[in-house]
Scaffold this motif. Structure first.
Motif, PDB file in Angstrom:
ATOM      1  N   ARG A   1       0.848  -1.190   0.000  1.00 33.21           N
ATOM      2  CA  ARG A   1       0.000   0.000   0.000  1.00 33.21           C
ATOM      3  C   ARG A   1       0.886   1.244   0.000  1.00 33.21           C
ATOM      4  O   ARG A   1       1.835   1.333   0.785  1.00 33.21           O
ATOM      5  CB  ARG A   1      -0.937   0.043   1.215  1.00 33.21           C
ATOM      6  CG  ARG A   1      -1.704   1.375   1.310  1.00 33.21           C
ATOM      7  CD  ARG A   1      -2.776   1.372   2.354  1.00 33.21           C
ATOM      8  NE  ARG A   1      -3.336   2.712   2.492  1.00 33.21           N
ATOM      9  CZ  ARG A   1      -4.484   2.992   3.099  1.00 33.21           C
ATOM     10  NH1 ARG A   1      -5.189   2.016   3.627  1.00 33.21           N
ATOM     11  NH2 ARG A   1      -4.908   4.233   3.190  1.00 33.21           N
ATOM     12  N   ASP A   2       0.587   2.185  -0.880  1.00 34.30           N
ATOM     13  CA  ASP A   2       1.227   3.506  -0.904  1.00 34.30           C
ATOM     14  C   ASP A   2       2.752   3.434  -0.873  1.00 34.30           C
ATOM     15  O   ASP A   2       3.408   4.138  -0.109  1.00 34.30           O
ATOM     16  CB  ASP A   2       0.728   4.358   0.267  1.00 34.30           C
ATOM     17  CG  ASP A   2      -0.756   4.642   0.188  1.00 34.30           C
ATOM     18  OD1 ASP A   2      -1.312   4.592  -0.931  1.00 34.30           O
ATOM     19  OD2 ASP A   2      -1.370   4.891   1.245  1.00 34.30           O
TER      20      ASP A   2
ATOM     21  N   ARG B   1      -5.825  -8.807   6.944  1.00 34.81           N
ATOM     22  CA  ARG B   1      -5.126  -8.147   5.844  1.00 34.81           C
ATOM     23  C   ARG B   1      -5.498  -6.667   5.793  1.00 34.81           C
ATOM     24  O   ARG B   1      -4.645  -5.806   5.536  1.00 34.81           O
ATOM     25  CB  ARG B   1      -5.480  -8.837   4.524  1.00 34.81           C
ATOM     26  CG  ARG B   1      -4.673  -8.334   3.335  1.00 34.81           C
ATOM     27  CD  ARG B   1      -5.132  -9.020   2.052  1.00 34.81           C
ATOM     28  NE  ARG B   1      -4.263  -8.684   0.937  1.00 34.81           N
ATOM     29  CZ  ARG B   1      -3.225  -9.403   0.550  1.00 34.81           C
ATOM     30  NH1 ARG B   1      -2.932 -10.520   1.193  1.00 34.81           N
ATOM     31  NH2 ARG B   1      -2.477  -9.034  -0.474  1.00 34.81           N
ATOM     32  N   ASP B   2      -6.766  -6.368   6.018  1.00 32.16           N
ATOM     33  CA  ASP B   2      -7.204  -4.970   6.009  1.00 32.16           C
ATOM     34  C   ASP B   2      -6.487  -4.171   7.094  1.00 32.16           C
ATOM     35  O   ASP B   2      -6.130  -3.011   6.887  1.00 32.16           O
ATOM     36  CB  ASP B   2      -8.725  -4.897   6.226  1.00 32.16           C
ATOM     37  CG  ASP B   2      -9.219  -3.463   6.198  1.00 32.16           C
ATOM     38  OD1 ASP B   2      -9.147  -2.828   5.131  1.00 32.16           O
ATOM     39  OD2 ASP B   2      -9.669  -2.982   7.268  1.00 32.16           O
ATOM     40  N   GLU B   3      -6.269  -4.783   8.257  1.00 37.23           N
ATOM     41  CA  GLU B   3      -5.570  -4.095   9.345  1.00 37.23           C
ATOM     42  C   GLU B   3      -4.107  -3.832   8.970  1.00 37.23           C
ATOM     43  O   GLU B   3      -3.532  -2.803   9.347  1.00 37.23           O
ATOM     44  CB  GLU B   3      -5.651  -4.928  10.619  1.00 37.23           C
ATOM     45  CG  GLU B   3      -4.941  -4.313  11.821  1.00 37.23           C
ATOM     46  CD  GLU B   3      -5.562  -2.998  12.259  1.00 37.23           C
ATOM     47  OE1 GLU B   3      -4.857  -2.208  12.936  1.00 37.23           O
ATOM     48  OE2 GLU B   3      -6.737  -2.738  11.932  1.00 37.23           O
TER      49      GLU B   3
ATOM     50  N   GLU C   1      -3.092  -3.262   5.875  1.00 34.16           N
ATOM     51  CA  GLU C   1      -3.115  -2.193   4.890  1.00 34.16           C
ATOM     52  C   GLU C   1      -3.442  -0.839   5.507  1.00 34.16           C
ATOM     53  O   GLU C   1      -2.780   0.160   5.227  1.00 34.16           O
ATOM     54  CB  GLU C   1      -4.125  -2.528   3.790  1.00 34.16           C
ATOM     55  CG  GLU C   1      -3.731  -3.737   2.946  1.00 34.16           C
ATOM     56  CD  GLU C   1      -4.790  -4.087   1.912  1.00 34.16           C
ATOM     57  OE1 GLU C   1      -5.855  -3.427   1.897  1.00 34.16           O
ATOM     58  OE2 GLU C   1      -4.569  -5.023   1.119  1.00 34.16           O
ATOM     59  N   THR C   2      -4.474  -0.804   6.353  1.00 36.50           N
ATOM     60  CA  THR C   2      -4.925   0.485   6.884  1.00 36.50           C
ATOM     61  C   THR C   2      -4.280   0.845   8.218  1.00 36.50           C
ATOM     62  O   THR C   2      -3.830   1.974   8.420  1.00 36.50           O
ATOM     63  CB  THR C   2      -6.456   0.481   7.055  1.00 36.50           C
ATOM     64  OG1 THR C   2      -6.834  -0.571   7.963  1.00 36.50           O
ATOM     65  CG2 THR C   2      -7.147   0.276   5.724  1.00 36.50           C
ATOM     66  N   GLY C   3      -4.226  -0.130   9.122  1.00 41.58           N
ATOM     67  CA  GLY C   3      -3.722   0.167  10.460  1.00 41.58           C
ATOM     68  C   GLY C   3      -2.215   0.261  10.553  1.00 41.58           C
ATOM     69  O   GLY C   3      -1.680   0.968  11.396  1.00 41.58           O
TER      70      GLY C   3
ATOM     71  N   GLY D   1      -0.977   2.154   6.252  1.00 37.74           N
ATOM     72  CA  GLY D   1      -1.647   3.436   6.044  1.00 37.74           C
ATOM     73  C   GLY D   1      -1.441   4.403   7.189  1.00 37.74           C
ATOM     74  O   GLY D   1      -0.901   5.504   7.017  1.00 37.74           O
ATOM     75  N   ALA D   2      -1.830   3.993   8.391  1.00 34.25           N
ATOM     76  CA  ALA D   2      -1.796   4.899   9.548  1.00 34.25           C
ATOM     77  C   ALA D   2      -0.379   5.277   9.947  1.00 34.25           C
ATOM     78  O   ALA D   2      -0.134   6.388  10.423  1.00 34.25           O
ATOM     79  CB  ALA D   2      -2.525   4.258  10.730  1.00 34.25           C
TER      80      ALA D   2
ATOM     81  N   HIS E   1       2.313   5.283   7.880  1.00 36.26           N
ATOM     82  CA  HIS E   1       3.094   5.415   6.651  1.00 36.26           C
ATOM     83  C   HIS E   1       4.292   6.334   6.817  1.00 36.26           C
ATOM     84  O   HIS E   1       5.429   5.985   6.440  1.00 36.26           O
ATOM     85  CB  HIS E   1       2.194   5.923   5.525  1.00 36.26           C
ATOM     86  CG  HIS E   1       2.871   5.991   4.190  1.00 36.26           C
ATOM     87  ND1 HIS E   1       3.565   7.107   3.759  1.00 36.26           N
ATOM     88  CD2 HIS E   1       2.983   5.065   3.196  1.00 36.26           C
ATOM     89  CE1 HIS E   1       4.064   6.872   2.556  1.00 36.26           C
ATOM     90  NE2 HIS E   1       3.722   5.652   2.186  1.00 36.26           N
TER      91      HIS E   1
END
Length: 258
Positions: free
Chosen positions: A47-48, A97-99, A101-103, A106-107, A109
């Protein structure tokens, strides 16, 4: 963090989760061949511009085993051989998996990117200096007249010398602690001159110091030469044990939150 749920039988079992080994730049690794914790395959979640190295956890009781610690380190070392990795501590688990990517990616980064940039082009060198106890005692006795006198008086004194032996033991312990503190400050300082960061651990009995040094790859020869010179100078009092180059696991926590 290990997430768990209660089964109908009352057993605690690990819920669906991913084990996380570390974070690299996206695209830096095509794949990881090393076997993951519990024998699971390792994959990359991106991600990113970042990628987390993860593996699924089986839906069984997760018990810490020596071979899983080895697998954790082998995955990190495999990634480290090809790129810069910001390692995670052994036992890092997220819920999904979502955690990841986002937690995580993402959070956090900004912190993760900064940590990878700070670790770029560096390796970890683990150094431990261990005393030759006989050489240390000889040095202490020769430098302290009171200890020398007490040592002579308590030889063969039996029960009559109990309190003097007690005093002798206290003095020797105090001098050893002082010697160790001076040696640690001096030697770590000398080696730090050829590194960019130092993480000092609890040395343990019989050690002057135990530390990890973060060394730029371009300065490894300088670090090795400095260590060799120090080792030669400190013989026979100290024996130096060195492991490396290694992935910078000792610095990951500090650098990921910088």
């Amino acid at each position: 963090m290990i997430l768990a749920e209660e089964t109908s039988e009352g057993d605690t079992r690990v819920s669906e989760a991913l084990y996380v080994y570390g974070v690299v730049r996206a695209g830096a690794l095509p794949s990881i061949e090393a076997e993951g914790v519990a024998g699971a395959p390792v994959e990359l979640v991106e991600r990113d511009g970042l990628a987390a190295l993860v593996s699924p956890l089986p839906n069984v009781d997760l018990r810490v085993k020596r071979r899983d610690l080895h697998r954790h380190l082998e995955v990190i070392e495999a990634a480290f051989a090809d790129t810069t990795i910001l390692p995670c501590p052994f036992g890092t688990v997220v819920a999904s998996r979502d955690e990841v990517e986002t937690g995580l990616l993402g959070a956090a980064h900004r912190e993760l990117v900064a940590g990878i940039e700070q670790l770029d082009g560096t390796v970890q060198m683990n150094v431990k200096a261990v005393y030759d106890e006989d050489a240390l005692l000889r040095e202490i006795v020769s430098a302290d007249r009171e200890i020398g006198r007490l040592r002579e008086r308590t030889r063969g004194s039996g029960n009559a010398g109990y309190y003097e032996r007690l005093r002798l033991g206290e003095l020797v312990a105090a001098r050893v602690a002082e010697h160790r503190e001076r040696d640690a400050d001096r030697l770590v300082g000398e080696l730090a001159a050829a590194s960019v960061d130092v993480f000092v651990e609890e040395a343990g009995e019989g050690c002057a110091f135990k530390a990890s040094f973060l060394v730029p790859k371009g300065q490894l020869n300088r670090f090795d030469a400095s260590l060799e010179a120090i080792s030669q100078k400190e013989q026979p009092l100290l024996l130096f044990e060195v492991i490396g180059p290694l992935p910078p696991t000792a610095f990951a926590a500090a650098y990921s939150s910088a």
